[in-house]
Design a protein around this motif. Sequence first.
Motif, short mmCIF file in Angstrom:
data_model
loop_
_atom_site.label_atom_id
_atom_site.label_comp_id
_atom_site.label_asym_id
_atom_site.label_seq_id
_atom_site.Cartn_x
_atom_site.Cartn_y
_atom_site.Cartn_z
N TRP A 10 0.81 -1.21 0.00
CA TRP A 10 0.00 0.00 0.00
C TRP A 10 0.85 1.27 0.00
O TRP A 10 1.83 1.37 -0.73
CB TRP A 10 -1.02 -0.05 1.14
CG TRP A 10 -2.08 -1.07 0.88
CD1 TRP A 10 -2.16 -2.33 1.41
CD2 TRP A 10 -3.18 -0.96 -0.04
NE1 TRP A 10 -3.25 -3.00 0.88
CE2 TRP A 10 -3.88 -2.19 -0.01
CE3 TRP A 10 -3.63 0.05 -0.88
CZ2 TRP A 10 -5.03 -2.43 -0.77
CZ3 TRP A 10 -4.77 -0.18 -1.66
CH2 TRP A 10 -5.45 -1.42 -1.58
N SER A 11 0.52 2.23 0.85
CA SER A 11 1.10 3.56 0.71
C SER A 11 2.55 3.66 1.13
O SER A 11 3.13 4.77 1.09
CB SER A 11 0.26 4.59 1.48
OG SER A 11 -0.95 4.83 0.81
N MET A 12 3.18 2.57 1.52
CA MET A 12 4.63 2.63 1.63
C MET A 12 5.23 3.00 0.27
O MET A 12 6.33 3.54 0.19
CB MET A 12 5.20 1.30 2.13
CG MET A 12 4.92 1.02 3.59
SD MET A 12 6.07 -0.14 4.37
CE MET A 12 5.75 -1.67 3.50
N GLY A 13 4.47 2.71 -0.81
CA GLY A 13 4.94 3.07 -2.14
C GLY A 13 5.10 4.57 -2.35
O GLY A 13 5.84 5.00 -3.24
N LYS A 14 4.41 5.39 -1.55
CA LYS A 14 4.61 6.84 -1.66
C LYS A 14 6.06 7.20 -1.37
O LYS A 14 6.61 8.16 -1.95
CB LYS A 14 3.66 7.56 -0.71
CG LYS A 14 2.19 7.48 -1.12
CD LYS A 14 1.29 8.19 -0.13
CE LYS A 14 -0.15 8.27 -0.64
NZ LYS A 14 -0.84 6.97 -0.70
N SER A 15 6.69 6.45 -0.48
CA SER A 15 8.10 6.70 -0.17
C SER A 15 9.01 6.26 -1.31
O SER A 15 10.10 6.81 -1.48
CB SER A 15 8.47 6.01 1.14
OG SER A 15 7.64 6.46 2.19
N ILE A 16 8.58 5.27 -2.10
CA ILE A 16 9.31 4.96 -3.33
C ILE A 16 9.23 6.15 -4.29
O ILE A 16 10.21 6.51 -4.95
CB ILE A 16 8.75 3.69 -4.00
CG1 ILE A 16 9.00 2.46 -3.14
CG2 ILE A 16 9.37 3.49 -5.39
CD1 ILE A 16 8.43 1.17 -3.72
N THR A 37 11.68 8.61 -3.37
CA THR A 37 13.03 8.15 -3.67
C THR A 37 13.36 8.29 -5.14
O THR A 37 14.47 8.70 -5.51
CB THR A 37 13.19 6.69 -3.21
OG1 THR A 37 12.73 6.55 -1.86
CG2 THR A 37 14.64 6.25 -3.29
N LEU A 38 12.41 7.96 -6.00
CA LEU A 38 12.64 8.12 -7.44
C LEU A 38 12.83 9.59 -7.79
O LEU A 38 13.69 9.94 -8.62
CB LEU A 38 11.48 7.52 -8.23
CG LEU A 38 11.30 6.00 -8.10
CD1 LEU A 38 10.06 5.54 -8.86
CD2 LEU A 38 12.53 5.24 -8.58
#
Length: 508
Positions: A232-238, A241-242
């Motif tokens: 889920w929203s841990m992807g916001k931190s990806i 990072t990008l």
Amino acid sequence: MTITRVRPTLFLRLALFAIASTVSSPAQTVAAATRVGPAPATAMLARARSLELPTPYVAPPGDPLEHHAAGFAKIMCSAVFITGLDPDFAAENVGYFTAPYSERATLGKPVIDRLKRAVHVTLPNGVVRTAVYLGDQGCVSLPRGKTSVNFKPVAVPRNLPDPDQQAWPMGDRLPQEPLPAGLDQAKLQAAIDAAFSNPAGLTAAFVVTWKGRLVGERYAEGIFHRTQLESWSMGKSITATLLGILMQQGVYTLEQPAPIPEWQKSGDPRAKIRIVDLVHMASGLRIRAPQDPDYDPAAGYPDHVYLYTGTVNTFHYAATRPLQWPPGTVGRYHNTDPVLVNYLVRLAVEKRGENYHTFPQRALFDKLGIRTLIIETDVDGNFLTQGYDYGSARDWARLGNLYLQDGIWNRERLLPEGFAKFVSTVAPAWAADNRHTYGGFFWINQDRRYPVPPDAYYMAGAGGQTTLIIPSHDLVVVRMGHFKGDAPGAADFNRALAGLMAAVPANR
């Protein structure tokens, strides 16, 4: 020796948690995270009203139940074809955010087509919504009546050796030397066990690293160190990072106006939105989200969730929302902002003539030894890094350690100097409402949501997904679980963290 334990019975169906009312909603989860009580909410809303711009709100089109069905099909597709869960277990326990548990009872039982790698969900009116598995782009919900996506899926090469032949952290071979003397091994083991103490918590994975070394981990039955779990929203931190990688490469700066194509007409007030406003979740764009302090479910389907389930071009949808507040003045947890930062990532990568879908792996994941992370897309191939992502707990720990090391990995600076400090510093628009909880696509522990020091910051995803970075103790802690266990799993996680504080010494 690294502590590794397996939970033997965690994947059993839990009859005591078969009633949806026992599960915290996403809105409740985030409200707890932001500690917005009645008085602060009143002040927040008053300040927001004083800044409001006279622009109309246009609700997302379509039937909410049909959006739920599209979300359910996608969640089931990912659970079965990415994580490898049993369909009945998945239907009962995972992915409530885009497919609410209460709504599932009104939909037909998901039909799993393993030959075509698709999932079909039928509405009471006979309409069928479908999600398909696309390999390295994960699962995608299709618009009604469509049988394919609007882009050509690609295989994503992992330019890494066999992980079993490479030492941690670049690989999965763990050291055989005893744990450092500074750790209390008995307390460390007790803390790890605490994360699994309540079976109703549905904890799937728990990983602890100290000073970069993996010092403890444990998994539920059927889960192992490479299982790709809903994140889920841990992807916001990806997403952050990008963006940081592109900043380090000289492509973007935080203070520049975000060059979104839809905003480039003369006089468009959105052209004043800076990249930093987007990363701070303070763009001011007008949408509705379950996390809003004035959210009213009766007002219709929320845009925040539509950006998962709408089966539209998410970049264009987010970019065409009007301003509700001047940029940078009001902080709200709205998916428009990470969606638009990812739009900037795609624009930059494709402007250089590079493949967008392989960019995260070659520019970030290969550098860190990450092999399992899959970022899913919309029907047009736009990454949904706001929350449709799957990866192993070890890979999330690797990403957390990149931030613990200030963006440096194997002596190479991947993120700008000070970027870790930026994402872990309270966003001004949030601080204006006395909410010292959000930074730059990372949450901040200044409100002591977790029983660890206030210098901690973390990636957070619905259903209890957390990658916690604790600089004062050189710790990264990853907890992942299945959505239905959110509330009891959170209680176990807090107990585990309190135990870790007793087991691991602080930095001198």
